[in-house]
Design a protein around this motif. Sequence first.
Motif, PDB file in Angstrom:
ATOM      1  N   LYS A 108      17.662  23.577  51.506  1.00  0.00           N
ATOM      2  CA  LYS A 108      17.871  23.187  52.905  1.00  0.00           C
ATOM      3  C   LYS A 108      19.252  23.591  53.415  1.00  0.00           C
ATOM      4  N   ASP A 109      20.185  23.935  52.529  1.00  0.00           N
ATOM      5  CA  ASP A 109      21.526  24.369  52.926  1.00  0.00           C
ATOM      6  C   ASP A 109      21.676  25.893  52.880  1.00  0.00           C
ATOM      7  N   PHE A 110      20.562  26.614  52.975  1.00  0.00           N
ATOM      8  CA  PHE A 110      20.624  28.071  52.809  1.00  0.00           C
ATOM      9  C   PHE A 110      21.506  28.732  53.857  1.00  0.00           C
ATOM     10  N   MET A 111      21.550  28.184  55.075  1.00  0.00           N
ATOM     11  CA  MET A 111      22.378  28.800  56.117  1.00  0.00           C
ATOM     12  C   MET A 111      23.857  28.666  55.776  1.00  0.00           C
ATOM     13  N   LYS A 112      24.267  27.489  55.294  1.00  0.00           N
ATOM     14  CA  LYS A 112      25.667  27.272  54.939  1.00  0.00           C
ATOM     15  C   LYS A 112      26.102  28.173  53.795  1.00  0.00           C
ATOM     16  N   LYS A 113      25.193  28.403  52.844  1.00  0.00           N
ATOM     17  CA  LYS A 113      25.538  29.191  51.657  1.00  0.00           C
ATOM     18  C   LYS A 113      25.518  30.692  51.924  1.00  0.00           C
ATOM     19  N   ALA A 114      24.755  31.109  52.922  1.00  0.00           N
ATOM     20  CA  ALA A 114      24.584  32.547  53.150  1.00  0.00           C
ATOM     21  C   ALA A 114      25.709  33.171  53.951  1.00  0.00           C
ATOM     22  N   VAL A 115      26.277  32.425  54.886  1.00  0.00           N
ATOM     23  CA  VAL A 115      27.210  33.021  55.841  1.00  0.00           C
ATOM     24  C   VAL A 115      28.566  33.315  55.207  1.00  0.00           C
ATOM     25  N   CYS A 116      29.354  34.136  55.923  1.00  0.00           N
ATOM     26  CA  CYS A 116      30.708  34.467  55.484  1.00  0.00           C
ATOM     27  C   CYS A 116      31.526  33.198  55.284  1.00  0.00           C
ATOM     28  N   LYS A 117      31.558  32.332  56.297  1.00  0.00           N
ATOM     29  CA  LYS A 117      32.206  31.024  56.203  1.00  0.00           C
ATOM     30  C   LYS A 117      31.394  30.018  57.022  1.00  0.00           C
ATOM     31  N   ASP A 118      31.277  28.807  56.493  1.00  0.00           N
ATOM     32  CA  ASP A 118      30.485  27.777  57.161  1.00  0.00           C
ATOM     33  C   ASP A 118      31.333  27.085  58.225  1.00  0.00           C
ATOM     34  N   ASN A 119      31.628  27.835  59.293  1.00  0.00           N
ATOM     35  CA  ASN A 119      32.442  27.273  60.378  1.00  0.00           C
ATOM     36  C   ASN A 119      31.725  27.330  61.722  1.00  0.00           C
ATOM     37  N   GLY A 120      30.424  27.638  61.699  1.00  0.00           N
ATOM     38  CA  GLY A 120      29.655  27.713  62.928  1.00  0.00           C
ATOM     39  C   GLY A 120      29.666  29.071  63.599  1.00  0.00           C
ATOM     40  N   PHE A 121      30.696  29.882  63.324  1.00  0.00           N
ATOM     41  CA  PHE A 121      30.819  31.184  63.979  1.00  0.00           C
ATOM     42  C   PHE A 121      29.799  32.187  63.432  1.00  0.00           C
ATOM     43  N   PHE A 122      29.491  32.095  62.143  1.00  0.00           N
ATOM     44  CA  PHE A 122      28.634  33.091  61.496  1.00  0.00           C
ATOM     45  C   PHE A 122      27.165  32.675  61.456  1.00  0.00           C
ATOM     46  N   SER A 123      26.842  31.521  61.999  1.00  0.00           N
ATOM     47  CA  SER A 123      25.449  31.077  62.101  1.00  0.00           C
ATOM     48  C   SER A 123      25.023  31.172  63.559  1.00  0.00           C
ATOM     49  N   TYR A 124      23.821  31.717  63.778  1.00  0.00           N
ATOM     50  CA  TYR A 124      23.361  31.892  65.154  1.00  0.00           C
ATOM     51  C   TYR A 124      21.875  31.542  65.199  1.00  0.00           C
ATOM     52  N   LEU A 125      21.509  30.649  66.107  1.00  0.00           N
ATOM     53  CA  LEU A 125      20.124  30.198  66.206  1.00  0.00           C
ATOM     54  C   LEU A 125      19.491  30.687  67.494  1.00  0.00           C
ATOM     55  N   ILE A 126      18.304  31.310  67.354  1.00  0.00           N
ATOM     56  CA  ILE A 126      17.502  31.731  68.504  1.00  0.00           C
ATOM     57  C   ILE A 126      16.187  30.946  68.446  1.00  0.00           C
ATOM     58  N   PRO A 127      15.810  30.247  69.524  1.00  0.00           N
ATOM     59  CA  PRO A 127      14.627  29.376  69.464  1.00  0.00           C
ATOM     60  C   PRO A 127      13.329  30.101  69.131  1.00  0.00           C
ATOM     61  N   GLY A 128      13.150  31.331  69.627  1.00  0.00           N
ATOM     62  CA  GLY A 128      11.904  32.054  69.381  1.00  0.00           C
ATOM     63  C   GLY A 128      12.058  33.523  69.719  1.00  0.00           C
ATOM     64  N   TRP A 129      11.130  34.348  69.239  1.00  0.00           N
ATOM     65  CA  TRP A 129      11.221  35.798  69.424  1.00  0.00           C
ATOM     66  C   TRP A 129      10.979  36.217  70.871  1.00  0.00           C
ATOM     67  N   PHE A 130      10.360  35.362  71.678  1.00  0.00           N
ATOM     68  CA  PHE A 130      10.084  35.738  73.069  1.00  0.00           C
ATOM     69  C   PHE A 130      11.281  35.483  73.982  1.00  0.00           C
ATOM     70  N   SER A 131      12.362  34.920  73.422  1.00  0.00           N
ATOM     71  CA  SER A 131      13.537  34.623  74.256  1.00  0.00           C
ATOM     72  C   SER A 131      14.795  35.287  73.698  1.00  0.00           C
ATOM     73  N   THR A 132      14.617  36.430  73.051  1.00  0.00           N
ATOM     74  CA  THR A 132      15.764  37.054  72.382  1.00  0.00           C
ATOM     75  C   THR A 132      16.668  37.828  73.330  1.00  0.00           C
ATOM     76  N   THR A 133      16.140  38.310  74.449  1.00  0.00           N
ATOM     77  CA  THR A 133      16.914  39.204  75.319  1.00  0.00           C
ATOM     78  C   THR A 133      18.230  38.572  75.765  1.00  0.00           C
ATOM     79  N   LYS A 134      18.207  37.315  76.132  1.00  0.00           N
ATOM     80  CA  LYS A 134      19.426  36.671  76.626  1.00  0.00           C
ATOM     81  C   LYS A 134      20.458  36.432  75.519  1.00  0.00           C
ATOM     82  N   HIS A 135      20.051  36.650  74.262  1.00  0.00           N
ATOM     83  CA  HIS A 135      20.978  36.453  73.148  1.00  0.00           C
ATOM     84  C   HIS A 135      21.626  37.760  72.688  1.00  0.00           C
TER      85      HIS A 135
END
Length: 554
Positions: free
Chosen positions: A322-349
């Motif tokens: 369940k902590d895969f996002m924290k372990k994967a990123v360069c640093k767990d400071n919020g900057f290297f994690s990015y959440l997109i709600p769904g594939w149909f709303s990617t353009t604005k991101h």
Amino acid sequence: MSFLSVLLPLTGLLLLLLLSSMSSVDSSESSVPHPIPCVTRGADLMEDGVVVLCPPDCTQGGVSVFGTGIYASVSSVCGAAVHRGVLGPSGGPVRVHKLQGRHNYMSSYAHGIQSQPLTQWSASFSLAKPVSVPLELTSVTSTTALPAAAQPVKKPQKKPSVKKALTDCQIDIAMVIDSSNNIGQRRFNLQKNFVVKLAAMLRVGPIGPHVGLIQASDSPRTEFLLTNYTQPKELTFAIKEVSYLGGNTNTGKAIMQAAETFFIQENGGRRGHPRVMMVLLDGWPSDDLEQAAMLARESGINVFLVSVAKPAPEELAMVRDKDFMKKAVCKDNGFFSYLIPGWFSTTKHVKPLSQRLCSLDGLLCSKTCYNSVNIGFLIDGSSSVGEGNFQLVLDFLVGIARSFDISDIGARIGAVQFTYEQRLEFGLFDHHDKEEAVNALKRIHYMSGGTSTGEAISYTANKLFRRTGPGRNFLIVVTDGQSYDDVRLPALEAQKQGITIYSVGVAWAPLDDLRAMSSQPKDGHTLFTRDFTGLTGFVPVIVKGICRDFTESN
């Protein structure tokens, strides 16, 4: 009105209709597949964009294929088409696009064919299915042209604003995309569309960002390298031609392969350019990300994890870590994690994500112990060492130096030899590449004399490290005996300047002196061997220690 005046316009109209029908016939004939044997090479085809018809069972004839995704023109067209996945063993039509020659055609195994590596070739080609599939489903699709009178008036398109694109983003970016069963074919196409828009926003080009791409599935598949496409149109075409794999979401394996293929191996990323890896993930990974992400961080790679449609609460029980996002990123400071709600709303991101990828101040993992440290060697040249053992000391120091990325923008080394006197052999800024610095180490001549280690530490701190900032400086002291002066106070002063000291003692060097010189913790910075031949075993210990100290200080 005369008969002739009526006939001439009708004749002109008939002529136009005839020319129009001839044009359409020519157009249709250009896409008629031309049968070729399995051994036909890309170099044997004269036209660009020609559609050829491959016979069945080309995998059985031992065809030669060089490259992955982009193939050297010496490759079998049909063999490459099967390897690429655009044809099955039963053969069929395939469109061949001619490309310029390239460096580093990469080998891989796919669809029963093992492609071979090739360092360079004069021409290349890529492959596509004759009938293209749109990346995104639209509500209206029609191939029937409207009558001329009914054609809508097209509004002039606005040129994209330069402000909307990033003008100074010279990074090397490895993209890991999700090609698992979890994402499915439709969302996979939406993902590709998003990557195309992101690449356009980044303004990929020869002096701009370079992009390489790997798919995460049961086994990762490298689609193209950082150097394969430096023109936007070629890159867009290559992304659109990536085919869906299916299978498990082994993102950890894909991160590992991306790090090794794009950045760690020879001829990887460009020297001095920040290393970035963007990992797109639909849902959650099937394997462990921690070890792969650790390798990426230690290699100076800034890993961004872009999670699309994160697991719902009822799905969390299926998530392995369940902590895969924290372990994967360069640093767990919020900057290297990015959440997109769904594939149909990617353009604005597209824009905010591209701005993060290009935020040089935020790329905290670009600097590593391997490319960002200053290492000074303080070498005992006293009479007790002897000429033969002095050469063993130099070999030991060469082993340490070779472990670091020495350059004018990377790590630096310098050396001081001491007896009762001190001699600056070369400074931290005297040599600008690894071989030049290593050769300077090898050329140091043995002095012979007494042993004043304390005075030598003070000399080195003031002379060798005077132009560097604190926190990145390391001093490795190698001595074989008792110092005639005090070593404790000079060592403390040097450490106050931000210099971390490793003491390496040989033969008759007293342990109390060694520990007095060493930085804290003493046990981690003090080494001793009875014989000079034992020095080589300390190379990995010191390199690992420097990386540990560097990580902790950052």
